[in-house]
Design a protein around this motif. Structure first.
Motif, PDB file in Angstrom:
ATOM      1  N   VAL A 193      -2.913  -5.193 -10.732  1.00  0.00           N
ATOM      2  CA  VAL A 193      -3.764  -4.994  -9.545  1.00  0.00           C
ATOM      3  C   VAL A 193      -5.087  -4.373 -10.006  1.00  0.00           C
ATOM      4  O   VAL A 193      -5.088  -3.327 -10.652  1.00  0.00           O
ATOM      5  CB  VAL A 193      -3.080  -4.053  -8.513  1.00  0.00           C
ATOM      6  CG1 VAL A 193      -3.986  -3.836  -7.305  1.00  0.00           C
ATOM      7  CG2 VAL A 193      -1.728  -4.609  -8.096  1.00  0.00           C
ATOM      8  N   PRO A 194      -6.216  -5.010  -9.683  1.00  0.00           N
ATOM      9  CA  PRO A 194      -7.508  -4.464 -10.123  1.00  0.00           C
ATOM     10  C   PRO A 194      -7.817  -3.130  -9.431  1.00  0.00           C
ATOM     11  O   PRO A 194      -7.561  -2.974  -8.236  1.00  0.00           O
ATOM     12  CB  PRO A 194      -8.532  -5.529  -9.700  1.00  0.00           C
ATOM     13  CG  PRO A 194      -7.738  -6.731  -9.306  1.00  0.00           C
ATOM     14  CD  PRO A 194      -6.367  -6.262  -8.923  1.00  0.00           C
ATOM     15  N   ALA A 212       0.833  -1.210   0.000  1.00  0.00           N
ATOM     16  CA  ALA A 212       0.000   0.000   0.000  1.00  0.00           C
ATOM     17  C   ALA A 212       0.865   1.256   0.000  1.00  0.00           C
ATOM     18  O   ALA A 212       0.610   2.212  -0.738  1.00  0.00           O
ATOM     19  CB  ALA A 212      -0.923  -0.016   1.213  1.00  0.00           C
ATOM     20  N   GLU A 213       1.916   1.246   0.816  1.00  0.00           N
ATOM     21  CA  GLU A 213       2.751   2.454   0.903  1.00  0.00           C
ATOM     22  C   GLU A 213       3.513   2.710  -0.410  1.00  0.00           C
ATOM     23  O   GLU A 213       3.762   3.869  -0.767  1.00  0.00           O
ATOM     24  CB  GLU A 213       3.720   2.352   2.092  1.00  0.00           C
ATOM     25  CG  GLU A 213       4.645   1.169   2.044  1.00  0.00           C
ATOM     26  CD  GLU A 213       5.210   0.802   3.416  1.00  0.00           C
ATOM     27  OE1 GLU A 213       4.940   1.522   4.400  1.00  0.00           O
ATOM     28  OE2 GLU A 213       5.917  -0.219   3.499  1.00  0.00           O
ATOM     29  N   GLU A 214       3.826   1.641  -1.125  1.00  0.00           N
ATOM     30  CA  GLU A 214       4.470   1.821  -2.433  1.00  0.00           C
ATOM     31  C   GLU A 214       3.484   2.430  -3.438  1.00  0.00           C
ATOM     32  O   GLU A 214       3.850   3.245  -4.288  1.00  0.00           O
ATOM     33  CB  GLU A 214       4.970   0.474  -2.969  1.00  0.00           C
ATOM     34  CG  GLU A 214       6.183  -0.055  -2.219  1.00  0.00           C
ATOM     35  CD  GLU A 214       6.496  -1.519  -2.565  1.00  0.00           C
ATOM     36  OE1 GLU A 214       7.601  -1.967  -2.192  1.00  0.00           O
ATOM     37  OE2 GLU A 214       5.654  -2.211  -3.174  1.00  0.00           O
ATOM     38  N   LEU A 215       2.243   2.005  -3.305  1.00  0.00           N
ATOM     39  CA  LEU A 215       1.209   2.532  -4.183  1.00  0.00           C
ATOM     40  C   LEU A 215       1.013   4.032  -3.984  1.00  0.00           C
ATOM     41  O   LEU A 215       0.828   4.796  -4.941  1.00  0.00           O
ATOM     42  CB  LEU A 215      -0.095   1.794  -3.881  1.00  0.00           C
ATOM     43  CG  LEU A 215      -0.804   1.303  -5.115  1.00  0.00           C
ATOM     44  CD1 LEU A 215      -1.614   0.078  -4.814  1.00  0.00           C
ATOM     45  CD2 LEU A 215      -1.622   2.409  -5.693  1.00  0.00           C
ATOM     46  N   ASP A 239      -2.497  -1.742   7.744  1.00  0.00           N
ATOM     47  CA  ASP A 239      -1.037  -1.800   7.694  1.00  0.00           C
ATOM     48  C   ASP A 239      -0.524  -1.292   6.346  1.00  0.00           C
ATOM     49  O   ASP A 239      -0.741  -1.937   5.311  1.00  0.00           O
ATOM     50  CB  ASP A 239      -0.605  -3.261   7.902  1.00  0.00           C
ATOM     51  CG  ASP A 239       0.904  -3.414   7.825  1.00  0.00           C
ATOM     52  OD1 ASP A 239       1.620  -2.380   7.785  1.00  0.00           O
ATOM     53  OD2 ASP A 239       1.359  -4.576   7.801  1.00  0.00           O
ATOM     54  N   PRO A 240       0.183  -0.158   6.332  1.00  0.00           N
ATOM     55  CA  PRO A 240       0.689   0.402   5.071  1.00  0.00           C
ATOM     56  C   PRO A 240       1.626  -0.554   4.331  1.00  0.00           C
ATOM     57  O   PRO A 240       1.818  -0.408   3.119  1.00  0.00           O
ATOM     58  CB  PRO A 240       1.450   1.655   5.525  1.00  0.00           C
ATOM     59  CG  PRO A 240       0.862   2.014   6.849  1.00  0.00           C
ATOM     60  CD  PRO A 240       0.468   0.711   7.480  1.00  0.00           C
ATOM     61  N   ALA A 241       2.183  -1.531   5.054  1.00  0.00           N
ATOM     62  CA  ALA A 241       3.101  -2.472   4.415  1.00  0.00           C
ATOM     63  C   ALA A 241       2.384  -3.684   3.826  1.00  0.00           C
ATOM     64  O   ALA A 241       3.008  -4.564   3.222  1.00  0.00           O
ATOM     65  CB  ALA A 241       4.154  -2.934   5.434  1.00  0.00           C
ATOM     66  N   ALA A 242       1.061  -3.718   3.973  1.00  0.00           N
ATOM     67  CA  ALA A 242       0.295  -4.861   3.456  1.00  0.00           C
ATOM     68  C   ALA A 242       0.351  -4.908   1.932  1.00  0.00           C
ATOM     69  O   ALA A 242       0.401  -3.872   1.260  1.00  0.00           O
ATOM     70  CB  ALA A 242      -1.158  -4.757   3.923  1.00  0.00           C
ATOM     71  N   SER A 243       0.326  -6.114   1.425  1.00  0.00           N
ATOM     72  CA  SER A 243       0.330  -6.307  -0.028  1.00  0.00           C
ATOM     73  C   SER A 243      -1.080  -6.054  -0.569  1.00  0.00           C
ATOM     74  O   SER A 243      -2.066  -6.560  -0.029  1.00  0.00           O
ATOM     75  CB  SER A 243       0.775  -7.742  -0.312  1.00  0.00           C
ATOM     76  OG  SER A 243       0.912  -7.926  -1.689  1.00  0.00           O
ATOM     77  N   VAL A 244      -1.149  -5.277  -1.654  1.00  0.00           N
ATOM     78  CA  VAL A 244      -2.453  -4.851  -2.177  1.00  0.00           C
ATOM     79  C   VAL A 244      -3.036  -5.912  -3.104  1.00  0.00           C
ATOM     80  O   VAL A 244      -2.420  -6.296  -4.092  1.00  0.00           O
ATOM     81  CB  VAL A 244      -2.312  -3.500  -2.913  1.00  0.00           C
ATOM     82  CG1 VAL A 244      -3.625  -3.114  -3.580  1.00  0.00           C
ATOM     83  CG2 VAL A 244      -1.851  -2.415  -1.942  1.00  0.00           C
ATOM     84  N   THR A 245      -4.273  -6.356  -2.767  1.00  0.00           N
ATOM     85  CA  THR A 245      -4.958  -7.349  -3.606  1.00  0.00           C
ATOM     86  C   THR A 245      -5.842  -6.689  -4.657  1.00  0.00           C
ATOM     87  O   THR A 245      -6.163  -7.279  -5.686  1.00  0.00           O
ATOM     88  CB  THR A 245      -5.856  -8.247  -2.732  1.00  0.00           C
ATOM     89  OG1 THR A 245      -6.841  -7.420  -2.067  1.00  0.00           O
ATOM     90  CG2 THR A 245      -5.038  -8.982  -1.678  1.00  0.00           C
TER      91      THR A 245
END
Lengths: 261, 261
Positions: A247-248, A3-6, A30-36
């Motif tokens: 990523v949708p 998320a934070e990379e996004l 969590d900003p470090a979570a992987s975005v689905t």
């Protein structure tokens, strides 16, 4: 992608100077979570969050707050069942929520305004120097109200002024930009109508009424805060889609909350 | 009777402690002027002032500001044709304008609320301890909205919630009392519906939507700021009439400024 990379992708892609003081922060998760999957929306209501989960998206980008106040403070909401239900839902579904308000308005062009102009179909009437000003082909206030309502998908649009009044100069101020700015726009000779989201009814509203009583050609159209900005978050989804690989990305409308009695 | 004596009559008659910090001051004209007639109104719009002059009244008692902001500041309005037209009219007709806001709300009972309750016909449903709370016979939200609209004479009433929802506990908060107070009322288990004037659409509105999405029996009815308070200034005229000898007293409605598109 995390998320934070996004968020970095967005801010870098829009070439925005970083703000020290901004409400555009992570509000939950969590900003470090992987975005689905990504959902953009005017406002992360519980209903919008439910739709995000149904779409398989765990990252919600909201223009407005999620906890009922500009700073998303929650201390005063302690014990409120609404807050508990919303936080529980966010926790259970491991949602990540980021607010994109100040930056999107600071983009060139302003991302919200650009989306709303496209929805209204007003591109060709935009003033060259002042992007909030539009020189429309002459039309009655009544027709303009009908057109704004239809194109923005609003359920309730309120107007002050003579329905038969002729309108040409239109100031477009989505959202709730502050009463003095609304009145400054209305004071201009080249502005007949202000099209906005909401206003304090005892300030801007009175100003328009007095202008009309004084014989001026003035009117006010309030499309509602949500309807007047929502298209800007649809635009964000379109801007974002080609920049995040597979990523949708979906825009989920929060929709006009009102119906009229 | 001079205007300033009349103000004394009101404050003494209502047994109100004097406030050091209040917006209830003379906004225009000479407080020592002799009163030819009194007009009470929700808001001293130019149209209301024109009606006062037509009635031969030179003293206007307004609940809300006359210069488009809570403190009636005019410096930022320099050069605004609206301000000039209004001030010129006031000067030419030697009107005296006094605001009656803080004190009227502090009267026991609150003068605005009492007038609105009478207009709504809700006296018998009022809670004994909490005067803003009403225990109505069960009715649908749709019917309640229709009733509020008709009895308050509103042109536009907006609602959030399921039209078929059953309502019993109603929080009545006329005007624009602040978003947190609105949400605190909505949080209570004995409150199904808030009936108010206006609210920030991105705070109170979102709170209600989330409550509904979380399965709670909640709704919001916004009658508009003017329609939700106006009856309180009619009540002032009735209270004042027997206390000012043969000086004529009239209530002049400012009227709902909106029409719906």
């Amino acid at each position: 992608m995390r998320a934070e990379e996004l968020v970095e992708t967005i801010l870098t892609g829009l070439e925005l100077d970083r703000l020290d003081d901004t409400v555009d922060t992570f509000k939950a998760g969590d900003p470090a979570a992987s975005v689905t999957g990504i959902v953009t929306t005017f406002m992360g209501t519980l209903e919008v969050l439910q739709q995000a989960v149904a779409l398989g998206a765990n990252f919600v980008i909201t223009h407005e707050p999620i906890y009922y106040g500009h700073q998303d403070e929650t201390d005063w909401l302690e014990g409120h069942a609404v807050l508990e239900a919303k936080q529980r839902f966010i926790r259970e579904h491991e949602l990540v929520i980021w607010r994109f308000h100040d930056y999107w308005h600071r983009a060139r062009p302003d991302g919200i305004r650009a989306g709303v102009i496209a929805a209204l179909g007003w591109d060709e009437w935009q003033d060259e120097d002042e992007p909030w000003l539009f020189h429309l082909p002459e039309t009655s206030l009544k027709r303009l109200v009908g057109s704004v309502k239809e194109r923005l998908g609003a359920r309730v649009v309120r107007a002050v002024g003579d329905p038969e009044m002729l309108c040409r100069g239109v100031a477009l101020q989505p959202g709730s930009p502050g009463e003095r700015g609304q009145m400054e726009a209305l004071a201009r000779e080249d502005v007949d109508v202000l099209v906005g989201g909401e206003c304090p009814e005892w300030t801007t509203c009175e100003y328009v009424r007095d202008a009309i009583a004084a014989g001026m050609n003035k009117a006010l159209i309030l499309a509602g805060h949500c309807s007047s900005e929502e298209a800007g978050m649809r635009r964000l989804a379109d801007w974002l889609r080609p920049r995040v690989g597979d990523v949708p990305v979906e825009f989920v409308p929060a929709c006009d909350p009102f119906w009229q009695g």
